[in-house]
Design a protein around this motif. Structure first.
Motif, short mmCIF file in Angstrom:
data_model
loop_
_atom_site.label_atom_id
_atom_site.label_comp_id
_atom_site.label_asym_id
_atom_site.label_seq_id
_atom_site.Cartn_x
_atom_site.Cartn_y
_atom_site.Cartn_z
N ALA A 175 -12.62 22.95 15.87
CA ALA A 175 -11.59 22.95 14.81
C ALA A 175 -10.20 23.16 15.43
O ALA A 175 -9.22 22.54 15.00
CB ALA A 175 -11.89 24.02 13.77
N MET A 176 -10.12 24.02 16.44
CA MET A 176 -8.84 24.22 17.14
C MET A 176 -8.42 22.93 17.85
O MET A 176 -7.24 22.57 17.87
CB MET A 176 -8.98 25.34 18.18
CG MET A 176 -9.14 26.73 17.61
SD MET A 176 -7.71 27.30 16.70
CE MET A 176 -6.54 27.56 18.03
N GLU A 177 -9.41 22.25 18.44
CA GLU A 177 -9.11 21.06 19.25
C GLU A 177 -8.77 19.84 18.37
O GLU A 177 -7.85 19.09 18.69
CB GLU A 177 -10.33 20.77 20.13
CG GLU A 177 -10.10 19.75 21.21
CD GLU A 177 -11.26 19.72 22.21
OE1 GLU A 177 -11.90 20.77 22.47
OE2 GLU A 177 -11.55 18.62 22.74
N GLY A 184 -11.34 17.36 9.97
CA GLY A 184 -11.89 18.60 9.42
C GLY A 184 -13.17 18.97 10.15
O GLY A 184 -14.04 18.12 10.35
N VAL A 185 -13.29 20.22 10.55
CA VAL A 185 -14.50 20.69 11.23
C VAL A 185 -14.93 22.01 10.61
O VAL A 185 -14.15 22.98 10.62
CB VAL A 185 -14.25 20.90 12.74
CG1 VAL A 185 -15.54 21.32 13.44
CG2 VAL A 185 -13.66 19.67 13.40
N ASN A 186 -16.13 22.05 10.05
CA ASN A 186 -16.64 23.28 9.45
C ASN A 186 -18.14 23.37 9.67
O ASN A 186 -18.74 22.48 10.28
CB ASN A 186 -16.29 23.31 7.95
CG ASN A 186 -14.81 23.55 7.71
OD1 ASN A 186 -14.31 24.65 7.93
ND2 ASN A 186 -14.10 22.51 7.28
N LEU A 242 -10.68 24.94 7.46
CA LEU A 242 -10.88 24.50 8.85
C LEU A 242 -11.56 25.58 9.69
O LEU A 242 -11.13 26.74 9.68
CB LEU A 242 -9.50 24.15 9.46
CG LEU A 242 -9.54 23.45 10.82
CD1 LEU A 242 -10.20 22.08 10.75
CD2 LEU A 242 -8.12 23.31 11.38
N GLY A 243 -12.60 25.18 10.38
CA GLY A 243 -13.27 26.08 11.33
C GLY A 243 -14.07 27.19 10.67
O GLY A 243 -14.40 28.18 11.31
N GLN A 244 -14.44 26.98 9.40
CA GLN A 244 -15.13 28.05 8.66
C GLN A 244 -16.65 27.91 8.71
O GLN A 244 -17.19 26.82 8.85
CB GLN A 244 -14.69 28.04 7.19
CG GLN A 244 -13.20 28.31 7.01
CD GLN A 244 -12.79 29.65 7.62
OE1 GLN A 244 -13.37 30.68 7.32
NE2 GLN A 244 -11.78 29.62 8.49
N VAL A 245 -17.31 29.04 8.56
CA VAL A 245 -18.77 29.05 8.41
C VAL A 245 -19.06 29.44 6.96
O VAL A 245 -18.69 30.53 6.52
CB VAL A 245 -19.42 30.08 9.36
CG1 VAL A 245 -20.93 30.13 9.10
CG2 VAL A 245 -19.12 29.74 10.81
#
Ligand SMILES: NC(=O)c1ccc[n+]([C@@H]2O[C@H](COP(=O)([O-])OP(=O)(O)OC[C@H]3O[C@@H](n4cnc5c(N)ncnc54)[C@H](OP(=O)(O)O)[C@@H]3O)[C@@H](O)[C@H]2O)c1
Length: 255
Positions: A175-177, A184-186, A242-245
């Motif tokens: 998500a940082m990258e 979107g990355v989750n 973004l970047g969440q679980v």
């Protein structure tokens, strides 16, 4: 666009690993109901054919690609199929997973490594394969599938717990990258769901009762209970997430 419109993913193309049965099949059907076509990946062709039929019944196109997610060639073929046959790739759901329970002293290294390979290296290979497409179009959604066992530990599941915690870390790093690229990355972390993978739990009444005692909602999940969260994370409705679980576990991880 209304709030409900933002959950639509009409004519997007999704790649769903582990789409032959269980949660992956429910995800492919849910994505189809929200408008997306899909490429589904697993090793068993008969299972894949059933998923294809269900997605088509929901009114969307679906193509099966048989292969092992650990093999980089499978990811390459899946992406080529999505782009070549369905015209694009917009969504990647890294759902294929493998579970193992053994005392650590007697676990063969190849068994331990295989769990990491399927859950983590497979996720890496598919993500790497969609990268050039997502970056070129400056959009895309990645949903990784971890587990509540990436959040808390269970004895004799060291490989699985390590792999699923790894999937969560992979999600945050990716998500940082890719976040600045419009991608979107989750991650979703399921609790106990009734599938082939969890059959051992349902066959062991004491173990099942113990797990259920830790689920505030008081029921286990059925595969269709995961679909809405995955559709959300694949849709414009989640663009600022973004970047969440997201734990989908009936509350198992809240205390
Ligand atoms: N069920 C639960 O309670 C639960 C809880 C937490 C997390 N999860 C996670 O949710 C995901 C889905 O689990 P599930 O319960 O739906 O499992 P499942 O019923 O065993 O289905 C797994 C799917 O993944 C495919 N798959 C497994 N290994 C593969 C490989 N090496 N290459 C390609 N495909 C592979 C299987 O097909 P083939 O065997 O034909 O390849 C199958 O289609 C997994 O990541 C799992 O760890 C499940």
């Amino acid at each position: 666009m209304t709030a409900t419109d933002r959950f639509r993913i009409d004519d997007k193309v999704a790649l769903v690993t582990g789409g032959g049965r269980g949660l992956g099949r429910a995800m492919a059907v849910g994505l189809a109901e929200a408008g997306a076509h899909s490429v589904v990946v697993a090793r068993r062709e008969d299972d894949l054919a059933e998923t294809v039929a269900l997605v088509e019944k929901a009114g969307r196109r679906c193509i099966a690609v048989a292969g092992d997610v650990v093999d980089p060639d499978t990811a390459k073929r899946a992406v080529e199929t999505a782009v070549g046959t369905l015209g694009r790739v917009d969504i990647l759901v890294n759902n294929a997973g493998a579970y193992d329970m053994q005392p650590i002293e007697s676990t063969p290294t190849e068994d331990w490594r295989r769990v990491l390979d399927v859950n983590l290296v497979g996720t890496f290979e598919f993500t790497k394969a969609v990268g050039p497409h997502f970056k070129a179009q400056k959009s895309g959604k990645v949903v990784n599938v971890a587990s509540v066992l990436g959040t808390f530990g269970v004895g004799m599941a060291t490989a699985y717990c390590a792999a699923k915690a790894g999937v969560m870390g992979f999600t945050r790093a990716l998500a940082m990258e890719w976040g600045p690229e419009g991608i979107g990355v989750n991650c979703v972390a399921p609790g106990l769901f009734k599938t082939d993978m969890s059959a051992g739990v349902f066959e062991n009444q004491d173990f099942y009762t113990m797990i259920m005692a830790g689920i505030p909602r008081g029921v286990h999940g059925e595969p269709e209970d995961i679909a809405g969260t995955v559709v959300y994370l694949c849709s414009p409705a989640s663009d600022h997430v973004l970047g969440q679980v997201v734990h989908v576990d009936g509350g198992a991880t809240i205390s």
